[in-house]
Design an enzyme around this catalytic site. Structure first.
Site, PDB file in Angstrom:
ATOM      1  N   ASP A  13       0.808  -1.232   0.000  1.00 45.87           N
ATOM      2  CA  ASP A  13       0.000   0.000   0.000  1.00 45.87           C
ATOM      3  C   ASP A  13       0.836   1.276   0.000  1.00 45.87           C
ATOM      4  OD1 ASP A  13      -2.170  -1.733   0.142  1.00 45.87           O
ATOM      5  OD2 ASP A  13      -2.203  -1.673   2.327  1.00 45.87           O
ATOM      6  N   LYS A  16       1.765   2.169  -5.109  1.00 42.95           N
ATOM      7  CA  LYS A  16       2.293   1.629  -6.372  1.00 42.95           C
ATOM      8  C   LYS A  16       1.363   1.920  -7.555  1.00 42.95           C
ATOM      9  CE  LYS A  16       2.354  -2.391  -4.326  1.00 42.95           C
ATOM     10  NZ  LYS A  16       2.108  -2.062  -2.906  1.00 42.95           N
ATOM     11  N   GLY A  40      -4.476  -4.360  -3.842  1.00 47.25           N
ATOM     12  CA  GLY A  40      -5.463  -3.318  -4.109  1.00 47.25           C
ATOM     13  C   GLY A  40      -4.684  -2.081  -4.492  1.00 47.25           C
ATOM     14  N   HIS A  41      -4.625  -1.798  -5.776  1.00 45.66           N
ATOM     15  CA  HIS A  41      -3.811  -0.667  -6.262  1.00 45.66           C
ATOM     16  C   HIS A  41      -4.745   0.456  -6.703  1.00 45.66           C
ATOM     17  CE1 HIS A  41      -0.109  -3.421  -7.172  1.00 45.66           C
ATOM     18  NE2 HIS A  41      -0.545  -3.504  -5.925  1.00 45.66           N
ATOM     19  N   GLN A 222       2.047  -6.082  -3.235  1.00 42.18           N
ATOM     20  CA  GLN A 222       2.458  -6.179  -1.822  1.00 42.18           C
ATOM     21  C   GLN A 222       3.728  -5.342  -1.594  1.00 42.18           C
ATOM     22  OE1 GLN A 222       1.493  -9.549  -3.385  1.00 42.18           O
ATOM     23  NE2 GLN A 222      -0.430  -8.601  -2.894  1.00 42.18           N
TER      24      GLN A 222
HETATM   25  P1  GDP Z   1      -0.758   0.342  -3.515  1.00 42.35           P
HETATM   26  O1  GDP Z   1      -1.328  -0.967  -3.057  1.00 42.35           O
HETATM   27  O2  GDP Z   1       0.708   0.440  -3.276  1.00 42.35           O
HETATM   28  O3  GDP Z   1      -1.123   0.671  -4.942  1.00 42.35           O
HETATM   29  O4  GDP Z   1      -1.422   1.459  -2.592  1.00 42.35           O
HETATM   30  P2  GDP Z   1      -2.991   1.564  -2.188  1.00 42.35           P
HETATM   31  O5  GDP Z   1      -3.747   2.026  -3.360  1.00 42.35           O
HETATM   32  O6  GDP Z   1      -3.444   0.337  -1.510  1.00 42.35           O
HETATM   33  O7  GDP Z   1      -2.907   2.655  -1.036  1.00 42.35           O
HETATM   34  C1  GDP Z   1      -2.393   3.923  -1.266  1.00 42.35           C
HETATM   35  C2  GDP Z   1      -3.487   4.949  -0.957  1.00 42.35           C
HETATM   36  O8  GDP Z   1      -2.897   6.242  -0.881  1.00 42.35           O
HETATM   37  C3  GDP Z   1      -4.527   5.053  -2.059  1.00 42.35           C
HETATM   38  O9  GDP Z   1      -5.753   5.433  -1.471  1.00 42.35           O
HETATM   39  C4  GDP Z   1      -3.993   6.153  -2.953  1.00 42.35           C
HETATM   40  O10 GDP Z   1      -5.021   6.804  -3.668  1.00 42.35           O
HETATM   41  C5  GDP Z   1      -3.375   7.088  -1.943  1.00 42.35           C
HETATM   42  N1  GDP Z   1      -2.174   7.846  -2.355  1.00 42.35           N
HETATM   43  C6  GDP Z   1      -1.165   7.457  -3.168  1.00 42.35           C
HETATM   44  N2  GDP Z   1      -0.183   8.397  -3.170  1.00 42.35           N
HETATM   45  C7  GDP Z   1      -0.589   9.384  -2.343  1.00 42.35           C
HETATM   46  C8  GDP Z   1      -0.015  10.611  -1.901  1.00 42.35           C
HETATM   47  O11 GDP Z   1       1.108  10.981  -2.247  1.00 42.35           O
HETATM   48  N3  GDP Z   1      -0.747  11.350  -1.021  1.00 42.35           N
HETATM   49  C9  GDP Z   1      -1.969  10.965  -0.572  1.00 42.35           C
HETATM   50  N4  GDP Z   1      -2.603  11.761   0.285  1.00 42.35           N
HETATM   51  N5  GDP Z   1      -2.546   9.810  -0.977  1.00 42.35           N
HETATM   52  C10 GDP Z   1      -1.864   9.030  -1.829  1.00 42.35           C
HETATM   53  P1  IMO Z   2      -0.858  -4.241  -2.266  1.00 41.79           P
HETATM   54  O1  IMO Z   2      -0.387  -4.777  -3.587  1.00 41.79           O
HETATM   55  C1  IMO Z   2      -1.008  -4.675   2.070  1.00 41.79           C
HETATM   56  C2  IMO Z   2      -1.059  -8.757   3.660  1.00 41.79           C
HETATM   57  C3  IMO Z   2      -2.329  -9.207   4.344  1.00 41.79           C
HETATM   58  C4  IMO Z   2      -1.760 -10.229   5.320  1.00 41.79           C
HETATM   59  C5  IMO Z   2      -0.631 -10.861   4.541  1.00 41.79           C
HETATM   60  C6  IMO Z   2      -1.008 -12.164   3.848  1.00 41.79           C
HETATM   61  O2  IMO Z   2      -2.163  -3.539  -2.341  1.00 41.79           O
HETATM   62  O3  IMO Z   2       0.213  -3.439  -1.607  1.00 41.79           O
HETATM   63  P2  IMO Z   2      -2.534 -12.867   1.781  1.00 41.79           P
HETATM   64  O4  IMO Z   2      -3.877 -12.410   1.349  1.00 41.79           O
HETATM   65  O5  IMO Z   2      -1.463 -12.602   0.773  1.00 41.79           O
HETATM   66  O6  IMO Z   2      -2.533 -14.269   2.274  1.00 41.79           O
HETATM   67  O7  IMO Z   2      -2.179 -11.971   3.093  1.00 41.79           O
HETATM   68  O8  IMO Z   2      -0.240  -9.917   3.554  1.00 41.79           O
HETATM   69  N1  IMO Z   2      -1.256  -8.245   2.279  1.00 41.79           N
HETATM   70  C7  IMO Z   2      -1.198  -6.944   1.946  1.00 41.79           C
HETATM   71  N2  IMO Z   2      -1.042  -5.853   2.717  1.00 41.79           N
HETATM   72  N3  IMO Z   2      -1.091  -4.541   0.724  1.00 41.79           N
HETATM   73  C8  IMO Z   2      -1.219  -5.636  -0.064  1.00 41.79           C
HETATM   74  O9  IMO Z   2      -1.158  -5.569  -1.409  1.00 41.79           O
HETATM   75  C9  IMO Z   2      -1.317  -6.906   0.550  1.00 41.79           C
HETATM   76  N4  IMO Z   2      -1.477  -8.170   0.087  1.00 41.79           N
HETATM   77  C10 IMO Z   2      -1.422  -8.973   1.155  1.00 41.79           C
HETATM   78  O10 IMO Z   2      -2.973  -8.139   4.993  1.00 41.79           O
HETATM   79  O11 IMO Z   2      -1.185  -9.555   6.418  1.00 41.79           O
HETATM   80 MG    MG Z   3      -2.857  -1.671  -1.810  1.00 34.80          MG
END
Ligand code: GDP
Ligand code: IMO
Ligand code: MG
Length: 421
Positions: A13, A16, A40-41, A222
Site C-alpha cells: 500500500d 504503487k 489493491g492498487h 504487496q
Molecule cells: P498500492 O497498493 O501500493 O497501490 O497502494 P494503495 O492504493 O493500496 O494505497 C495507497 C493509498 O494512498 C490510495 O488510497 C492512494 O489513492 C493514496 N495515495 C497514493 N499516493 C498518495 C499521496 O502521495 N498522497 C496521498 N494523500 N494519498 C496518496
Molecule cells: P498491495 O499490492 C497490504 C497482507 C495481508 C496479510 C498478509 C497475507 O495492495 O500493496 P494474503 O492475502 O497474501 O494471504 O495476506 O499480507 N497483504 C497486503 N497488505 N497490501 C497488499 O497488497 C497486501 N497483500 C497482502 O494483509 O497480512
Molecule cells: Mg494496496
C-alpha cells in the site's frame, strides 16, 4: 536493458498503483509479475478513483499493453468483476490486456481453504485477505495447480472436478460453512470472460518486445516486508515480492533489468498481523490513519500506522538493489510539529543493525526527531518549492539510505506528482 521494475519497500500500500499509472506514458508495456487479488492498487484521475486487484495499473492508457505474467495467481470471478467495472468495453480491453498461459488459477475451494487455515491458527492469525492466495501458491509449488492455458482443454471440467474433490477431502477436517455452488457460478462465468482475452506464452512476448526496444514497467504487488522469504515469516504473503520475483514472474533475465524503483510512504503502515517496530498506538497513529485514509483498498480493514522505519527501508533497498526511491504521502504529515524517523533498533538494550530473524524479539526503535512542515503541499509541482523542512527530511533519508529520492507524491491524483532528476 529495457525493463524497469517498480515495487513496494514496506508492508504494501505504498502507492504503487498511483505511480505506475503516472509513469505509464513513458512505457509501452506494464506487467504484473506476482500476487493476485490480495493486491489493491488505487489510482485517481479526473476526480475518479479506481482500485485494481489483478489488472496492471497501465490499463487506463489506451495505447499501452498490459500483461498479467506467469507469476500472478488469477481468480476468474475477481477478474470478470474487475473488467466489468473498469469502464471501457470488453472488446476494447482485449486489445490492451494479455494473460500468461502459465498463470495459476485460484479455485473456489482455494478461498475456502484460506479461511479454514486461518481459523485453525487460533489467536495468532496472519490476517490474510482470504482471497485464496496461500492455497493457490501451495498447489502451484506442489504441482497440483490449474493454469490459465488449461481453460481451453477439452478435459478442463474433469481436471477442475479432480482438484475440487481433493480440496473437499481436506475441508472435511474443518468445521466451516460454505456455499461452493455460489462460488462456482461466479468462477465459471469468469472463465468465460477470460476466454475473450489473448492467453499466450507471455515470456516470449515480453522478451521479443523488449529486444525490439519497447519499454516495459514491471509492477510489483504487496511489499518487500511481506516477501515469503525475506518478510517477517509467517506474517507474509506467499510470493516473492522483491525485484528477483520480476524475473521469475515474467520469464526475463536479470541482464534485462534497468532501473529498480523502490516506493515508500513517508511513514509506515501495515495491514494484518506481524512485527511493526515503529507502530503508534496513540493519537499520532490515529491522525495518520484518518488524514491518510489508511483503510485497506481490498478488505477495508484499518491499517496500522507508525513512523518511518529506516532499518527496514535499508534492508529492502539492499534486497532489491534499488536505484531510485519514490516517496509518497508526505502531504499527510503537513501540520505535524515534529516528525520522528527510526534510524536504528535496540534489542535487549543493544544496538541491532540487522532485522531480527525472530518475530518475538522486543525491538526498541531509536528515533531522530526532525521539524515538520505546516504548508499544504498538495498544489506544489516543483521540487524546489517544497517547504525547507520537507527538503531536509528528504535529504536525511537520502543520506541514511545512500539512494536518491527522485519522485515525491503529494496527493492521490496522477497529477499530484513531482519528478526530480
Ligand atoms: P498500492 O497498493 O501500493 O497501490 O497502494 P494503495 O492504493 O493500496 O494505497 C495507497 C493509498 O494512498 C490510495 O488510497 C492512494 O489513492 C493514496 N495515495 C497514493 N499516493 C498518495 C499521496 O502521495 N498522497 C496521498 N494523500 N494519498 C496518496
Ligand atoms: P498491495 O499490492 C497490504 C497482507 C495481508 C496479510 C498478509 C497475507 O495492495 O500493496 P494474503 O492475502 O497474501 O494471504 O495476506 O499480507 N497483504 C497486503 N497488505 N497490501 C497488499 O497488497 C497486501 N497483500 C497482502 O494483509 O497480512
Ligand atoms: Mg494496496
Amino acid at each position: 536493458m529495457n525493463i524497469d521494475i517498480l515495487l513496494g519497500l514496506q508492508w504494501g500500500d505504498e502507492g504503487k498503483g498511483k505511480i505506475v499509472d503516472a509513469l505509464s506514458p513513458g512505457y509501452d508495456i506494464v506487467a504484473r509479475f506476482q500476487g493476485g487479488p490480495n493486491a489493491g492498487h488505487s489510482l485517481e484521475f479526473n476526480q475518479v478513483k479506481h482500485v485494481l486487484h489483478l489488472i496492471p495499473s497501465g490499463i487506463f492508457h489506451p495505447e499501452k499493453l498490459n500483461i498479467i505474467g506467469n507469476g500472478v495467481v488469477i481468480d476468474p470471478a475477481v477478474f470478470k468483476k474487475e473488467i466489468e467495472e473498469l469502464g471501457p468495453p470488453v472488446n476494447e480491453l482485449t486489445k490492451r490486456l494479455v494473460i500468461s498461459t502459465r498463470a495459476n488459477l485460484i479455485l473456489p475451494t482455494h478461498r475456502i481453504l484460506d479461511a479454514a487455515y486461518e481459523c485453525q491458527k487460533g489467536m495468532i492469525k496472519i490476517g490474510s485477505t482470504l482471497k485464496g492466495i496461500g492455497p493457490a501458491y501451495t498447489d502451484k509449488t506442489s504441482r497440483n495447480g490449474l493454469r490459465a492455458g488449461d481453460i481451453f482443454r477439452k478435459d478442463f471440467r474433469q481436471l477442475y472436478d479432480c482438484h475440487i474433490s481433493r480440496h473437499l477431502s481436506i475441508l472435511k477436517n474443518y468445521e466451516l460453512k460454505y456455499d461452493l455452488k455460489e462460488y462456482e457460478k461466479g468462477w465459471f462465468e469468469g472463465i468465460e470472460m477470460l476466454k475473450n482475452f489473448r492467453i499466450v506464452n507471455t515470456e516470449y512476448l515480453v522478451n521479443e518486445l523488449a529486444v525490439k526496444g519497447k519499454k516495459v514497467l514491471a509492477e510489483g504487488a504487496q511489499g518487500t516486508m511481506l516477501d515469503v522469504d525475506f518478510g517477517s515469516y509467517p506474517f507474509v504473503t506467499s510470493s516473492n515480492t522483491i525485484s528477483a520475483g520480476a524475473c521469475i514472474g515474467l520469464g526475463i533475465s536479470p541482464k534485462m533489468i534497468g532501473e529498480i524503483f523502490g516506493i515508500f510512504k513517508a511513514y509506515c503502515t501495515r495491514v494484518g498481523s506481524g512485527p511493526f517496530p515503529t507502530e503508534l498506538n496513540d493519537e499520532t497513529g490515529t491522525s495518520l490513519r484518518e488524514i491518510g485514509h489508511e483503510f485497506g483498498a481490498t478488505t477495508g480493514r484499518p491499517r496500522r500506522c507508525g513512523w518511518l522505519d529506516l532499518p527496514a527501508l535499508r534492508y529492502s533497498i539492499m534486497i532489491n538493489g534499488i536505484t531510485r526511491l519514490f516517496m509518497t504521502k508526505a502531504d499527510v504529515m503537513s501540520g505535524f510539529k515534529t516528525i520522528k524517523i527510526c534510524t536504528t533498533y535496540k534489542v535487549g538494550g543493544k544496538e541491532c543493525i540487522e532485522l531480527p530473524f525472530d518475530n518475538d524479539s522486543v525491538i526498541e526503535p531509536v528515533y531522530t526527531e526532525l521539524p515538520g512542515w505546516k504548508e499544504d503541499i498538495s498544489g506544489i509541482r516543483e521540487f524546489d518549492k517544497l517547504p525547507e523542512s520537507l527538503k531536509k527530511f528528504i535529504a536525511f533519508i537520502e543520506k541514511q539510505t545512500g539512494v536518491p529520492i527522485t519522485m515525491v507524491s503529494v496527493g492521490a491524483d496522477r497529477e499530484e506528482t513531482i519528478f526530480r532528476n
